[in-house]
Design a protein around this motif. Sequence first.
Motif, PDB file in Angstrom:
ATOM      1  N   PHE A  84       0.846  -1.199   0.000  1.00 57.08           N
ATOM      2  CA  PHE A  84       0.000   0.000   0.000  1.00 57.08           C
ATOM      3  C   PHE A  84       0.887   1.257   0.000  1.00 57.08           C
ATOM      4  O   PHE A  84       1.883   1.316   0.729  1.00 57.08           O
ATOM      5  N   MET A  94      -2.356   8.073  11.299  1.00 60.36           N
ATOM      6  CA  MET A  94      -3.686   7.595  10.895  1.00 60.36           C
ATOM      7  C   MET A  94      -4.708   7.606  12.021  1.00 60.36           C
ATOM      8  O   MET A  94      -5.896   7.819  11.789  1.00 60.36           O
ATOM      9  N   ARG A  96      -5.340   9.681  14.066  1.00 64.26           N
ATOM     10  CA  ARG A  96      -6.036  10.966  14.191  1.00 64.26           C
ATOM     11  C   ARG A  96      -6.741  11.253  12.868  1.00 64.26           C
ATOM     12  O   ARG A  96      -6.313  12.101  12.090  1.00 64.26           O
ATOM     13  N   SER A  97      -7.776  10.473  12.613  1.00 65.79           N
ATOM     14  CA  SER A  97      -8.479  10.575  11.332  1.00 65.79           C
ATOM     15  C   SER A  97      -9.905  11.048  11.477  1.00 65.79           C
ATOM     16  O   SER A  97     -10.710  10.880  10.578  1.00 65.79           O
ATOM     17  N   THR A  99     -13.215  13.336  11.507  1.00 63.00           N
ATOM     18  CA  THR A  99     -13.609  14.324  10.503  1.00 63.00           C
ATOM     19  C   THR A  99     -13.218  15.725  10.955  1.00 63.00           C
ATOM     20  O   THR A  99     -13.140  16.017  12.141  1.00 63.00           O
ATOM     21  N   ARG A 101     -10.348  17.053  10.199  1.00 68.47           N
ATOM     22  CA  ARG A 101      -8.898  17.230  10.139  1.00 68.47           C
ATOM     23  C   ARG A 101      -8.467  17.428   8.685  1.00 68.47           C
ATOM     24  O   ARG A 101      -8.979  16.786   7.790  1.00 68.47           O
ATOM     25  N   PRO A 103      -6.199  17.244   5.266  1.00 68.42           N
ATOM     26  CA  PRO A 103      -5.417  16.138   4.712  1.00 68.42           C
ATOM     27  C   PRO A 103      -3.940  16.224   5.099  1.00 68.42           C
ATOM     28  O   PRO A 103      -3.306  15.230   5.423  1.00 68.42           O
TER      29      PRO A 103
ATOM     30  N   VAL B 154     -11.386  15.333  -0.243  1.00 68.77           N
ATOM     31  CA  VAL B 154     -10.480  16.244   0.476  1.00 68.77           C
ATOM     32  C   VAL B 154     -10.926  16.380   1.940  1.00 68.77           C
ATOM     33  O   VAL B 154     -10.116  16.277   2.867  1.00 68.77           O
ATOM     34  N   LEU B 156     -12.676  14.337   3.772  1.00 68.58           N
ATOM     35  CA  LEU B 156     -12.565  13.099   4.564  1.00 68.58           C
ATOM     36  C   LEU B 156     -11.318  12.301   4.174  1.00 68.58           C
ATOM     37  O   LEU B 156     -11.304  11.075   4.307  1.00 68.58           O
ATOM     38  N   TYR B 157     -10.296  13.024   3.717  1.00 73.73           N
ATOM     39  CA  TYR B 157      -9.098  12.360   3.192  1.00 73.73           C
ATOM     40  C   TYR B 157      -8.530  11.327   4.164  1.00 73.73           C
ATOM     41  O   TYR B 157      -8.266  10.178   3.814  1.00 73.73           O
ATOM     42  N   ARG B 158      -8.361  11.732   5.396  1.00 71.27           N
ATOM     43  CA  ARG B 158      -7.707  10.829   6.362  1.00 71.27           C
ATOM     44  C   ARG B 158      -8.556   9.600   6.658  1.00 71.27           C
ATOM     45  O   ARG B 158      -8.043   8.502   6.794  1.00 71.27           O
ATOM     46  N   ALA B 159      -9.871   9.832   6.773  1.00 69.51           N
ATOM     47  CA  ALA B 159     -10.764   8.696   7.037  1.00 69.51           C
ATOM     48  C   ALA B 159     -10.766   7.738   5.848  1.00 69.51           C
ATOM     49  O   ALA B 159     -10.737   6.511   6.015  1.00 69.51           O
ATOM     50  N   LEU B 161      -8.298   7.322   3.706  1.00 66.06           N
ATOM     51  CA  LEU B 161      -6.995   6.642   3.696  1.00 66.06           C
ATOM     52  C   LEU B 161      -6.965   5.514   4.727  1.00 66.06           C
ATOM     53  O   LEU B 161      -6.592   4.374   4.413  1.00 66.06           O
ATOM     54  N   PHE B 162      -7.392   5.824   5.953  1.00 69.05           N
ATOM     55  CA  PHE B 162      -7.334   4.833   7.038  1.00 69.05           C
ATOM     56  C   PHE B 162      -8.255   3.643   6.725  1.00 69.05           C
ATOM     57  O   PHE B 162      -7.877   2.476   6.862  1.00 69.05           O
ATOM     58  N   VAL B 175     -13.185   5.663  13.255  1.00 66.47           N
ATOM     59  CA  VAL B 175     -13.618   6.005  11.893  1.00 66.47           C
ATOM     60  C   VAL B 175     -14.863   5.179  11.573  1.00 66.47           C
ATOM     61  O   VAL B 175     -14.890   3.970  11.830  1.00 66.47           O
TER      62      VAL B 175
END
Lengths: 259, 284
Positions: A84, A94, A96-97, A99, A101, A103, B154, B156-159, B161-162, B175
Amino acid sequence: MIGEVLVECAHMTCAYNSTVAIKNIDLTIRKGDFVGIVGPSGSGKTTLLKAILGSITPVEGHITKKPHLRMGYVPQVESVDWNFPVTVLEVVVMTRSSTGRLPRVTKDERADALLVLERLGLGGLENRHIRELSGGQQQRVFVARALFHRPEFLVLDEPTSGVDVRTRHEVLHLLADLHDEGVSIILSTHDLNGLAAHLPRLVCLNSEIIADGSPVDVLTPEILEQTFGAPMEVLVHGGMPVVVDGVGADIAERMSRLA
Amino acid sequence: MIHVIAGITTPFRYQFFNNGIIVATIAGALCGLLGVFVVLRGMSYIGHGLSHAVFGGAAASAVMNINYFVGAGVWGVASGVIIGRIARRRLIGADAAIGVVTTASFALGLALLNRYGQAKKSIEAVLFGSVLGVKTIDIVAVSAVAILSVVIIVALYRAFLFATFDPEVAQVSGVRVAWIEALLMGLLSLTILVTMRVIGTLLISALLVIPASIARMLTNSFARMLWISPIIGGVSAFVGMYLSYFLDTSASATIILSGTLMFIVVYAVTGIRGRTRISGLHHI
């Protein structure tokens, strides 16, 4: 002094469709505990951890957790997609994902992540792709991700599975350090001598709990045979139990006849 | 010289071509963007299946004279719900459920067009796409879905990705993975809905897979994939559409062939490094 209860399973049974994976589990994890779950493949170790994490709901009994318990989870490294496209830093932040936050990793997050990486001996590797790391470094990246969340309670699934002796020592030292710093820990393993025997408390599991106590109390031939379904012998070396495969002598004798 | 320039710009004199190339370029970029998730999650078969399911809805709406976006959209959602129900009952696996429902929908669409439609013309247009019928509403629809997709990804980018990298730990870390997956499926369905009339049912899954696979060979970064893949998708759609005018070939087929040519070039240029990067994409 007895620590506060973090997780309590009472008569808990978990199943996948109609197949029962673990049944009638009574288990209490307190602040300061360092617990190893041992058992053969398919004994329900991962199911028990998933129930603790909340990703599986018991079909009978119940599980209660301390309100707002901050948990960190380190999955089996075999389940990770090493191809990946992510860097070490991206993996660590990760957790700290939530909503809202952005990118891009903020300066504060980067500083926090670098501190955790430095603490785990991964300084300078933050921009590396995860596949470019050694086995021990890969394992520590996922511990770093769990620690970045500042957990009170760390859950690890087979943290030494498929790693060499040196990496196993590194992981064990790291976990002991974290425990000294106040992190409560539960992990699953089938590595009896390399990992389980070094822990203060072991739970033997084979669908149900066979025994729960210190390695000296739990690692006995009777309990081990009941847990693993195979005869085992236990020696004592330097005050620690050492488990020997019960059929080893027999096989050695047969092999010597072939020589 | 003047003749050469005049020749090069000839296609742009036609409104239908301008509409077509705008829609195709945005559609290529949009498919490239969502294709990153399709490729990294091993969901190629879902893109393929959804496009076949939507075909049934497109055929039904054509026969019943219902607005394409309404008919095909409702049909696509209904197919998704049926697939989910069958898969959850675990009577058969999710892949088999997708295979049964989408091919049945596809077959029903074919039968409806055979029986009630202007069969040959309609079937070819939906199977292989058509730039001739592109209207302003198509440009508006594909642009709206593209903007919506960019904003959501953009925000929810991190969510995203995770949940793509490690859904189980993402769930434990707070998440809402099921919600993220539903959102992704919704965007994918909308993308197929608004691009299918230009690209066609049979080739749309290629446009979801090829640009993202090229991007994967070029970078080891998820964030970079998210802008490289749409650029490749957009460029291959623009070039393919433009060449199709001169070659007198199907626009969608030429778009896919342009993408395939880029894939071959990048595969050769990046060598072992690129091949290693896509080696984990077993479903490609």
